[in-house]
Design a protein around this motif. Structure first.
Motif, PDB file in Angstrom:
ATOM      1  N   THR A  95       0.847  -1.191   0.000  1.00 65.20           N
ATOM      2  CA  THR A  95       0.000   0.000   0.000  1.00 65.20           C
ATOM      3  C   THR A  95       0.880   1.237   0.000  1.00 65.20           C
ATOM      4  OG1 THR A  95      -1.770  -1.125   1.209  1.00 65.20           O
ATOM      5  CG2 THR A  95      -1.791   1.277   1.228  1.00 65.20           C
ATOM      6  N   PHE A  96       0.592   2.134  -0.963  1.00 63.75           N
ATOM      7  CA  PHE A  96       1.385   3.351  -1.068  1.00 63.75           C
ATOM      8  C   PHE A  96       0.471   4.502  -1.470  1.00 63.75           C
ATOM      9  CE2 PHE A  96       4.291   6.318  -3.266  1.00 63.75           C
ATOM     10  CZ  PHE A  96       5.191   6.535  -2.228  1.00 63.75           C
ATOM     11  N   ALA A  97       0.510   5.572  -0.679  1.00 63.99           N
ATOM     12  CA  ALA A  97      -0.285   6.778  -0.923  1.00 63.99           C
ATOM     13  C   ALA A  97      -1.765   6.446  -1.082  1.00 63.99           C
ATOM     14  CB  ALA A  97       0.237   7.523  -2.149  1.00 63.99           C
ATOM     15  N   GLY A  98      -2.250   5.516  -0.259  1.00 64.19           N
ATOM     16  CA  GLY A  98      -3.667   5.186  -0.245  1.00 64.19           C
ATOM     17  C   GLY A  98      -4.107   4.145  -1.254  1.00 64.19           C
ATOM     18  N   GLN A  99      -3.205   3.687  -2.112  1.00 65.50           N
ATOM     19  CA  GLN A  99      -3.535   2.685  -3.127  1.00 65.50           C
ATOM     20  C   GLN A  99      -2.885   1.357  -2.761  1.00 65.50           C
ATOM     21  OE1 GLN A  99      -5.450   2.810  -6.170  1.00 65.50           O
ATOM     22  NE2 GLN A  99      -5.118   0.620  -5.911  1.00 65.50           N
ATOM     23  N   THR A 100      -3.667   0.276  -2.764  1.00 62.79           N
ATOM     24  CA  THR A 100      -3.150  -1.053  -2.451  1.00 62.79           C
ATOM     25  C   THR A 100      -2.904  -1.834  -3.732  1.00 62.79           C
ATOM     26  OG1 THR A 100      -4.279  -1.124  -0.311  1.00 62.79           O
ATOM     27  CG2 THR A 100      -3.592  -3.220  -1.256  1.00 62.79           C
ATOM     28  N   VAL A 147       4.058   5.511  -8.071  1.00 65.49           N
ATOM     29  CA  VAL A 147       4.017   4.073  -8.330  1.00 65.49           C
ATOM     30  C   VAL A 147       2.853   3.798  -9.274  1.00 65.49           C
ATOM     31  CG1 VAL A 147       3.660   1.792  -7.298  1.00 65.49           C
ATOM     32  CG2 VAL A 147       4.997   3.506  -6.073  1.00 65.49           C
ATOM     33  N   ARG A 148       3.053   2.859 -10.215  1.00 66.92           N
ATOM     34  CA  ARG A 148       1.965   2.493 -11.117  1.00 66.92           C
ATOM     35  C   ARG A 148       2.008   0.998 -11.399  1.00 66.92           C
ATOM     36  NH1 ARG A 148       5.927   4.704 -14.255  1.00 66.92           N
ATOM     37  NH2 ARG A 148       6.580   3.526 -16.104  1.00 66.92           N
ATOM     38  N   ASP A 149       0.846   0.441 -11.660  1.00 65.08           N
ATOM     39  CA  ASP A 149       0.722  -0.958 -12.057  1.00 65.08           C
ATOM     40  C   ASP A 149       1.130  -1.088 -13.520  1.00 65.08           C
ATOM     41  OD1 ASP A 149      -0.382  -3.480 -13.003  1.00 65.08           O
ATOM     42  OD2 ASP A 149      -1.513  -3.540 -11.127  1.00 65.08           O
ATOM     43  N   ALA A 158       0.823   8.487  -5.926  1.00 65.94           N
ATOM     44  CA  ALA A 158       1.998   9.350  -5.825  1.00 65.94           C
ATOM     45  C   ALA A 158       1.982  10.059  -4.478  1.00 65.94           C
ATOM     46  CB  ALA A 158       2.031  10.369  -6.958  1.00 65.94           C
ATOM     47  N   GLN A 159       3.172  10.299  -3.970  1.00 65.77           N
ATOM     48  CA  GLN A 159       3.297  10.983  -2.695  1.00 65.77           C
ATOM     49  C   GLN A 159       4.445  11.971  -2.735  1.00 65.77           C
ATOM     50  OE1 GLN A 159       3.350   8.537   0.836  1.00 65.77           O
ATOM     51  NE2 GLN A 159       4.505  10.060   2.003  1.00 65.77           N
ATOM     52  N   SER A 160       4.163  13.194  -2.323  1.00 70.87           N
ATOM     53  CA  SER A 160       5.196  14.204  -2.143  1.00 70.87           C
ATOM     54  C   SER A 160       5.592  14.233  -0.670  1.00 70.87           C
ATOM     55  CB  SER A 160       4.691  15.581  -2.576  1.00 70.87           C
ATOM     56  OG  SER A 160       4.327  15.583  -3.940  1.00 70.87           O
ATOM     57  N   PHE A 161       6.809  14.659  -0.410  1.00 73.09           N
ATOM     58  CA  PHE A 161       7.263  14.726   0.972  1.00 73.09           C
ATOM     59  C   PHE A 161       8.296  15.835   1.112  1.00 73.09           C
ATOM     60  CE2 PHE A 161      10.090  11.903  -1.243  1.00 73.09           C
ATOM     61  CZ  PHE A 161      11.346  12.193  -0.746  1.00 73.09           C
ATOM     62  N   ARG A 162       8.402  16.312   2.338  1.00 76.57           N
ATOM     63  CA  ARG A 162       9.416  17.322   2.638  1.00 76.57           C
ATOM     64  C   ARG A 162       9.766  17.216   4.113  1.00 76.57           C
ATOM     65  NH1 ARG A 162       9.988  23.526   0.547  1.00 76.57           N
ATOM     66  NH2 ARG A 162      12.128  23.784   1.297  1.00 76.57           N
ATOM     67  N   GLY A 163      11.040  17.373   4.418  1.00 74.57           N
ATOM     68  CA  GLY A 163      11.480  17.321   5.793  1.00 74.57           C
ATOM     69  C   GLY A 163      12.917  17.797   5.917  1.00 74.57           C
ATOM     70  N   ASP A 234       5.217  10.732   6.464  1.00 72.10           N
ATOM     71  CA  ASP A 234       4.629   9.405   6.279  1.00 72.10           C
ATOM     72  C   ASP A 234       5.388   8.565   5.249  1.00 72.10           C
ATOM     73  OD1 ASP A 234       2.727   7.469   7.044  1.00 72.10           O
ATOM     74  OD2 ASP A 234       1.473   7.915   5.294  1.00 72.10           O
ATOM     75  N   LEU A 235       6.643   8.907   4.993  1.00 69.97           N
ATOM     76  CA  LEU A 235       7.465   8.128   4.077  1.00 69.97           C
ATOM     77  C   LEU A 235       8.592   7.447   4.844  1.00 69.97           C
ATOM     78  CD1 LEU A 235       8.061   7.417   1.054  1.00 69.97           C
ATOM     79  CD2 LEU A 235       9.725   9.283   1.116  1.00 69.97           C
ATOM     80  N   TYR A 236       8.777   6.152   4.574  1.00 70.14           N
ATOM     81  CA  TYR A 236       9.877   5.371   5.135  1.00 70.14           C
ATOM     82  C   TYR A 236      10.756   4.932   3.965  1.00 70.14           C
ATOM     83  CZ  TYR A 236       7.029   4.993   9.392  1.00 70.14           C
ATOM     84  OH  TYR A 236       6.275   5.271  10.515  1.00 70.14           O
ATOM     85  N   THR A 237      12.069   5.088   4.109  1.00 74.00           N
ATOM     86  CA  THR A 237      12.983   4.674   3.046  1.00 74.00           C
ATOM     87  C   THR A 237      14.131   3.870   3.629  1.00 74.00           C
ATOM     88  OG1 THR A 237      14.432   6.616   3.181  1.00 74.00           O
ATOM     89  CG2 THR A 237      12.494   6.805   1.764  1.00 74.00           C
TER      90      THR A 237
END
Length: 252
Positions: A95-100, A147-149, A158-163, A234-237
């Motif tokens: 599951t990524f950005a709400g899509q499983t 991410v796409r199938d 898709a997810q954007s992030f900043r930190g 909410d991103l883990y790498t």
């Protein structure tokens, strides 16, 4: 999470005591091209999904200002572009950005993990044989991963992030008796709990020009960036970038 990083960084800063400042005002401008292998993966939880990433050639630009004012740190700013592109076949649901995405599906991913380093540092030693800098680096991430199938491109996420992650910073430069030839190593690092970030490089340098107006130095080296982030937007790498780089630096 950032409070933990800040606490570690402040403790490190308390150890930095400037011994010697620059005797002349100096402006350094540099650029590097980095050809890196990319491994690892990412997720919205602590269990990441690995992707088979393509090799990438990315660029970074930096500028540094050194001055003779006692107690006032020198400043360096570096902008790094990191593109990623990869694929995987799932061995479990993801599951990524709400899509499983269900097990056995083939996925493609792409995006960028750009960053800007804001470094303040002191010159602990500064002479022709040895130069040692110590300081702090605030690494400001600004990225997006999609991410796409592969078999059904209408299924995407898709997810954007900043930190901002504060890091300890160090740099050492060693001269040699061979005219213009030297060695340099530079790194930013911090490890707290389940998160760690290491960004270090080593290079052979050759000073091609050395006069009162401008110095020109070429660099050839190897760089490693280990990016293990725990819940940044909410991103883990758990990713590693490593490979050779070439660069040029101008000193005015």
């Amino acid at each position: 999470m950032y409070k933990k990083y800040l606490t570690g960084a402040v403790l490190g800063a308390s150890l930095l005591v400037p011994v010697q400042a620059d005797t002349l005002l100096g402006l350094y401008v540099g650029a590097q091209a980095w050809h890196s292998d990319v491994s690892g993966g990412f997720a919205n939880g602590s269990t990441v999904t690995d992707f088979d990433f393509d090799k990438e050639t990315n660029s970074n630009l930096y500028v540094a200002l050194e001055h003779p004012v006692p107690l006032l740190p020198n400043i360096k700013i570096r902008r790094q572009n990191l593109n990623i592109s990869g694929a995987t076949t799932l061995d479990q649901d993801f599951t990524f950005a709400g899509q499983t995405y269900v097990q056995t599906r083939s996925l493609a991913s792409d995006g960028y993990l750009d960053s800007t380093d804001y470094v303040v540092y002191y010159e602990v030693f500064d002479n022709d044989l040895l130069s040692l800098d110590l300081g702090l680096n605030a690494k400001d991430f600004d990225g997006q991963i999609s991410v796409r199938d592969v078999d059904d491109t209408s299924i995407t996420s898709a997810q954007s992030f900043r930190g901002i992650v504060p890091l300890l910073y160090s740099r050492v430069q060693i001269g040699t008796p061979v005219g213009g030839l030297g060695f340099t190593a530079e790194g930013s690092f911090l490890a707290i709990d389940d998160s760690s970030l290491y960004d270090y490089q080593a290079a052979v340098t050759y000073q091609w020009l050395d006069n009162l107006a401008v110095d020109l130095t070429f660099q050839l080296g190897y760089r490693v960036l280990q990016l293990e982030l725990d819940d940044v937007d909410d991103l883990y790498t758990d990713m590693e970038f490593k490979g050779p780089f070439a660069g040029v630096e101008v000193h005015f």
